[in-house]
Design a protein around this motif. Structure first.
Motif, PDB file in Angstrom:
ATOM      1  N   HIS A  89       0.827  -1.216   0.000  1.00 50.54           N
ATOM      2  CA  HIS A  89       0.000   0.000   0.000  1.00 50.54           C
ATOM      3  C   HIS A  89       0.853   1.253   0.000  1.00 50.54           C
ATOM      4  O   HIS A  89       2.020   1.223   0.403  1.00 50.54           O
ATOM      5  N   HIS A  91       0.481   5.011   1.947  1.00 47.20           N
ATOM      6  CA  HIS A  91      -0.319   5.551   3.038  1.00 47.20           C
ATOM      7  C   HIS A  91      -1.312   6.548   2.441  1.00 47.20           C
ATOM      8  O   HIS A  91      -1.005   7.260   1.478  1.00 47.20           O
ATOM      9  N   GLU A  98       7.367   5.275   7.784  1.00 50.37           N
ATOM     10  CA  GLU A  98       7.192   4.063   8.597  1.00 50.37           C
ATOM     11  C   GLU A  98       8.543   3.385   8.798  1.00 50.37           C
ATOM     12  O   GLU A  98       9.433   3.522   7.953  1.00 50.37           O
ATOM     13  N   TYR A 100      10.188  -0.499   9.265  1.00 53.70           N
ATOM     14  CA  TYR A 100      10.060  -1.962   9.285  1.00 53.70           C
ATOM     15  C   TYR A 100      11.385  -2.492   9.827  1.00 53.70           C
ATOM     16  O   TYR A 100      12.437  -1.875   9.594  1.00 53.70           O
ATOM     17  N   HIS A 137       4.842   0.247  -0.192  1.00 56.32           N
ATOM     18  CA  HIS A 137       5.695  -0.790   0.380  1.00 56.32           C
ATOM     19  C   HIS A 137       4.968  -2.133   0.434  1.00 56.32           C
ATOM     20  O   HIS A 137       3.779  -2.192   0.742  1.00 56.32           O
ATOM     21  N   HIS A 159      -4.332   3.491   5.075  1.00 56.49           N
ATOM     22  CA  HIS A 159      -3.825   2.554   4.062  1.00 56.49           C
ATOM     23  C   HIS A 159      -4.573   2.725   2.755  1.00 56.49           C
ATOM     24  O   HIS A 159      -5.798   2.570   2.722  1.00 56.49           O
TER      25      HIS A 159
HETATM   26 ZN    ZN Z   1       2.487   1.028   5.807  1.00 57.39          ZN
END
Ligand code: ZN
Ligand code: PAN
Length: 185
Positions: A89, A91, A98, A100, A137, A159
């Protein structure tokens, strides 16, 4: 004044546990539109789980300045020659970034900007990935064990799955002769 104390929440590669955890499951039936080989996904068990997300939402959705926390586990597997992966998705609030980080297993993080320029980063135990705003991502499990990673994102990110469902990513990761290959759409 100092907010509510964090309830006792603990995580490892297999779990996020504690009281207010929400669990999301994505099965083949939820993901038919994202894989290249529609024929292959239609013949698979539609109830097979592809990935699970355990989330901790300490504030209401859309709260400005808040953060969300999640652990995603992607099963090993393929649809046709394409590895299991997340929907992916942008944002909804495009400028929201974000983090990860890899916990277990190995895969590729696909990153794509709004001009559809794409690149990949290897995600594995201990890897840290900063995903800037305006970047779609998706994570692909290229290994033969479960791939687990953590995520932390703003509570007002939202999302946008629709853009990816319509146009997909500009690259896919497939297995050819036992090895992973990046193919351009
Ligand atoms: Zn995300
Ligand atoms: C992650 C993802 C999670 C599942 O928490 O939501 O890994 O992937 P999809 O949402 O693409 O199905 C995140 O990026 N949150 O913003």
């Amino acid at each position: 004044k100092y907010g509510n104390p964090t309830p006792e929440i603990v995580f490892d590669a297999k779990n996020l546990s504690g009281k207010p955890i929400e669990k999301i499951e994505r099965k083949i039936m939820d993901l038919n539109m994202i894989f290249k080989d529609k024929g292959a996904s239609e013949t698979m068990d539609q109830n097979q789980i592809v990935y699970e997300v355990d989330c901790y939402f300490p504030v209401e959705n859309d709260t400005e300045g808040g953060l969300f926390f999640g652990i995603t586990r992607i099963k090993p597997g393929k649809v046709g020659d394409e590895y299991f992966m997340t929907k992916g998705h942008f944002h909804s609030n495009r400028d929201r970034g974000e983090f990860y980080w890899g916990l277990e297993g190995e895969g590729q993080l696909l990153l794509m900007d709004e001009k559809r320029r794409a690149r990949t980063e290897v995600i594995k135990k201990g890897s840290v990935h900063y995903i800037p705003g305006y970047i779609a991502h998706r994570v692909v499990n290229t290994g033969d064990t479960e791939l687990s990673f953590g995520a932390c994102w703003p509570s007002d990110a939202g999302h946008d799955y629709a853009s990816i469902e319509e146009k997909g990513f500009s690259i896919r990761i497939v297995q050819k002769n036992g090895e992973q290959h990046i193919i351009k759409e």
